[in-house]
Design an enzyme around this catalytic site. Structure first.
Site, PDB file in Angstrom:
ATOM      1  N   ASN A   1       0.872  -1.180   0.000  1.00 11.16           N
ATOM      2  CA  ASN A   1       0.000   0.000   0.000  1.00 11.16           C
ATOM      3  C   ASN A   1       0.905   1.225   0.000  1.00 11.16           C
ATOM      4  O   ASN A   1       1.495   1.563   1.016  1.00 11.16           O
ATOM      5  CB  ASN A   1      -0.898  -0.023   1.252  1.00 11.16           C
ATOM      6  CG  ASN A   1      -1.733   1.241   1.364  1.00 11.16           C
ATOM      7  OD1 ASN A   1      -1.777   2.041   0.432  1.00 11.16           O
ATOM      8  ND2 ASN A   1      -2.393   1.421   2.497  1.00 11.16           N
ATOM      9  N   TRP A   2       0.992   1.859  -1.166  1.00 13.63           N
ATOM     10  CA  TRP A   2       1.932   2.985  -1.291  1.00 13.63           C
ATOM     11  C   TRP A   2       1.375   4.299  -0.742  1.00 13.63           C
ATOM     12  O   TRP A   2       2.071   5.309  -0.734  1.00 13.63           O
ATOM     13  CB  TRP A   2       2.357   3.146  -2.761  1.00 13.63           C
ATOM     14  CG  TRP A   2       3.359   2.116  -3.180  1.00 13.63           C
ATOM     15  CD1 TRP A   2       4.029   1.242  -2.374  1.00 13.63           C
ATOM     16  CD2 TRP A   2       3.809   1.848  -4.520  1.00 13.63           C
ATOM     17  NE1 TRP A   2       4.875   0.458  -3.120  1.00 13.63           N
ATOM     18  CE2 TRP A   2       4.754   0.805  -4.434  1.00 13.63           C
ATOM     19  CE3 TRP A   2       3.509   2.386  -5.777  1.00 13.63           C
ATOM     20  CZ2 TRP A   2       5.406   0.301  -5.563  1.00 13.63           C
ATOM     21  CZ3 TRP A   2       4.149   1.886  -6.901  1.00 13.63           C
ATOM     22  CH2 TRP A   2       5.091   0.849  -6.790  1.00 13.63           C
TER      23      TRP A   2
ATOM     24  N   HIS B   1      -9.401   1.317   4.917  1.00 17.24           N
ATOM     25  CA  HIS B   1      -8.122   1.516   5.605  1.00 17.24           C
ATOM     26  C   HIS B   1      -8.334   2.484   6.777  1.00 17.24           C
ATOM     27  O   HIS B   1      -9.109   3.429   6.675  1.00 17.24           O
ATOM     28  CB  HIS B   1      -7.070   2.071   4.635  1.00 17.24           C
ATOM     29  CG  HIS B   1      -5.695   2.023   5.210  1.00 17.24           C
ATOM     30  ND1 HIS B   1      -5.234   2.981   6.084  1.00 17.24           N
ATOM     31  CD2 HIS B   1      -4.701   1.108   5.087  1.00 17.24           C
ATOM     32  CE1 HIS B   1      -3.998   2.664   6.457  1.00 17.24           C
ATOM     33  NE2 HIS B   1      -3.656   1.536   5.869  1.00 17.24           N
TER      34      HIS B   1
ATOM     35  N   GLU C   1      -6.658   4.884   7.813  1.00 14.66           N
ATOM     36  CA  GLU C   1      -6.426   6.298   7.501  1.00 14.66           C
ATOM     37  C   GLU C   1      -7.652   6.906   6.812  1.00 14.66           C
ATOM     38  O   GLU C   1      -7.958   8.080   7.003  1.00 14.66           O
ATOM     39  CB  GLU C   1      -5.161   6.432   6.630  1.00 14.66           C
ATOM     40  CG  GLU C   1      -3.907   6.180   7.469  1.00 14.66           C
ATOM     41  CD  GLU C   1      -2.737   5.581   6.716  1.00 14.66           C
ATOM     42  OE1 GLU C   1      -2.725   5.600   5.476  1.00 14.66           O
ATOM     43  OE2 GLU C   1      -1.824   5.046   7.396  1.00 14.66           O
TER      44      GLU C   1
ATOM     45  N   GLU D   1      -5.177  -4.744  10.572  1.00 11.27           N
ATOM     46  CA  GLU D   1      -4.166  -3.699  10.746  1.00 11.27           C
ATOM     47  C   GLU D   1      -4.406  -2.967  12.066  1.00 11.27           C
ATOM     48  O   GLU D   1      -5.197  -2.009  12.106  1.00 11.27           O
ATOM     49  CB  GLU D   1      -4.241  -2.699   9.580  1.00 11.27           C
ATOM     50  CG  GLU D   1      -3.924  -3.311   8.234  1.00 11.27           C
ATOM     51  CD  GLU D   1      -3.331  -2.273   7.277  1.00 11.27           C
ATOM     52  OE1 GLU D   1      -2.374  -2.629   6.580  1.00 11.27           O
ATOM     53  OE2 GLU D   1      -3.798  -1.117   7.248  1.00 11.27           O
TER      54      GLU D   1
ATOM     55  N   GLY E   1       5.282   1.427   4.629  1.00  4.04           N
ATOM     56  CA  GLY E   1       6.631   1.969   4.504  1.00  4.04           C
ATOM     57  C   GLY E   1       7.654   1.033   3.869  1.00  4.04           C
ATOM     58  O   GLY E   1       8.417   1.440   2.991  1.00  4.04           O
TER      59      GLY E   1
HETATM   60  P1  13P Z   1       3.251   0.538   7.612  1.00  4.46           P
HETATM   61  O1  13P Z   1       3.723  -0.755   7.013  1.00  4.46           O
HETATM   62  O2  13P Z   1       3.980   1.736   7.110  1.00  4.46           O
HETATM   63  O3  13P Z   1       3.137   0.451   9.105  1.00  4.46           O
HETATM   64  O4  13P Z   1       1.727   0.731   7.067  1.00  4.46           O
HETATM   65  C1  13P Z   1       0.837  -0.311   7.185  1.00  4.46           C
HETATM   66  C2  13P Z   1      -0.375   0.021   6.427  1.00  4.46           C
HETATM   67  O5  13P Z   1      -1.132   0.907   6.783  1.00  4.46           O
HETATM   68  C3  13P Z   1      -0.636  -0.743   5.193  1.00  4.46           C
HETATM   69  O6  13P Z   1      -1.919  -0.516   4.711  1.00  4.46           O
END
Ligand code: 13P
Length: 249
Positions: free
Chosen positions: A9-10, A95, A97, A167, A235
Site C-alpha cells: 500500500n503505497w 483503511h 487512515e 491492521e 513503509g
Molecule cells: P506501515 O507498514 O507503514 O506500518 O503501514 C501499514 C499500512 O497501513 C498498510 O496498509
C-alpha cells in the site's frame, strides 16, 4: 491451501513514472516467487502506468479506495468501473487512515465492498483497533463490530471473494509491529467470526493479511503462523529491495 498475498500500500507516495520504475525493478524477483500473490496499490494517478508496467508479469494492481456509486456528481471520487477499465484487479477498502481522516464508516465500507464485487474487483478490507481500544480490552468487540457491520450482510459467495487485512492502528507507521502471537490471536478471532457467519469452509479459505510495521526482518516470523496469510505493507514496500525481500520471506 491459502496462497499468501504480499500487498504493497503505497499511500500518497510515488508518481506514475516512479511507480513504473519500481515495477521494472522488482520484475525479476516477482517471477521467482510463484508461491506468493503480488499486489501493488499505487495512488490513483499512477494506476494506469503501473498496470502497463505490470503487463505480462505476475504483479496485480490495486487501487487504495473507490466510491460506491457507479457514476454521478461526486467531485474527486472514482468508481469501480473506472478502475477495472484501466486494468486494476483489487481495491483496498476501509483503511484506518480513510476511517480516521476521511469519514469512512463500516456502512460505507459495506457499500464499497458491494460496488467492488459487482465490478469484479477483489476487495482488500481493513479492520483493526486503536491503542486505547486494545488497552481497554476491547479489541475483540471492535473487530466484531467492524466485521459484522462491514461484511456481515454479504452472501457467502460474495464473502468468498474478499481478502481481509488486520491492521492494528497502533502498529501502523509506528515501528511497533504486533508480535506474531498478538497478530495470530486477532486473526483467529476474525476467522472464528467468518466461520460463525459464513461456515467453516468459507473461514478456512479466507485469507487474512497482517499490516502494521511489517519489515523484511519481522515478516517471516509472522508468515510462519498458520492463520497469517500475508501482509499489507506500507513503509517497507516503498523501496524495491525491501519489497523484494518481503516477497522472498
Ligand atoms: P506501515 O507498514 O507503514 O506500518 O503501514 C501499514 C499500512 O497501513 C498498510 O496498509
Amino acid at each position: 491451501m491459502r496462497v499468501p498475498v504480499v500487498a504493497a500500500n503505497w499511500k500518497m507516495h510515488k508518481t506514475a513514472a516512479e511507480s513504473a520504475a519500481f515495477i521494472e525493478a522488482i520484475r525479476a524477483t516477482s517471477e521467482d516467487v510463484g508461491d506468493r500473490e503480488i499486489v501493488i496499490a499505487p495512488a490513483f494517478p499512477a494506476l494506469q502506468a503501473a498496470v502497463e508496467a505490470a503487463r505480462g508479469t505476475r504483479i496485480q494492481i490495486s487501487a487504495q479506495d473507490l466510491h460506491w456509486e457507479a457514476r454521478g456528481a461526486y467531485t474527486g471520487e472514482v468508481s469501480a468501473d473506472m478502475l477495472t477499465a484501466i486494468g486494476c484487479s483489487h481495491v483496498i477498502i476501509g483503511h484506518s487512515e480513510r476511517r480516521e481522516y476521511f469519514g469512512e464508516t463500516d456502512g460505507t465500507v459495506h457499500l464499497k465492498i458491494l460496488a467492488a464485487l459487482e465490478a469484479g474487483l477483489t476487495p482488500i478490507v481493513c479492520v483493526g483497533e486503536t491503542l486505547d481500544q486494545r488497552e481497554a480490552g476491547n479489541t475483540g468487540v471492535v473487530l466484531r463490530e467492524q466485521f459484522t457491520a462491514g461484511m456481515g450482510a454479504l452472501s457467502p459467495e460474495q464473502f468468498g471473494k474478499l481478502v481481509l487485512a488486520y491492521e492494528p492502528i497502533w502498529a501502523i507507521g509506528t515501528g511497533r509491529t504486533a508480535t506474531p502471537d498478538i497478530a495470530d490471536e486477532a486473526h483467529s478471532a476474525l476467522r472464528s467470526m467468518a466461520a460463525a457467519r459464513f461456515g467453516d469452509s468459507a473461514a478456512e479459505a479466507l485469507r487474512i493479511l497482517y499490516g502494521g510495521s511489517v519489515k523484511p526482518g519481522n515478516f517471516a516470523g509472522l508468515l510462519e503462523r498458520e492463520g497469517i496469510d500475508g501482509g499489507l505493507v506500507g513503509g517497507a514496500s516503498l523501496d524495491p529491495e525491501s519489497y523484494a525481500a518481503l516477497l522472498c520471506a
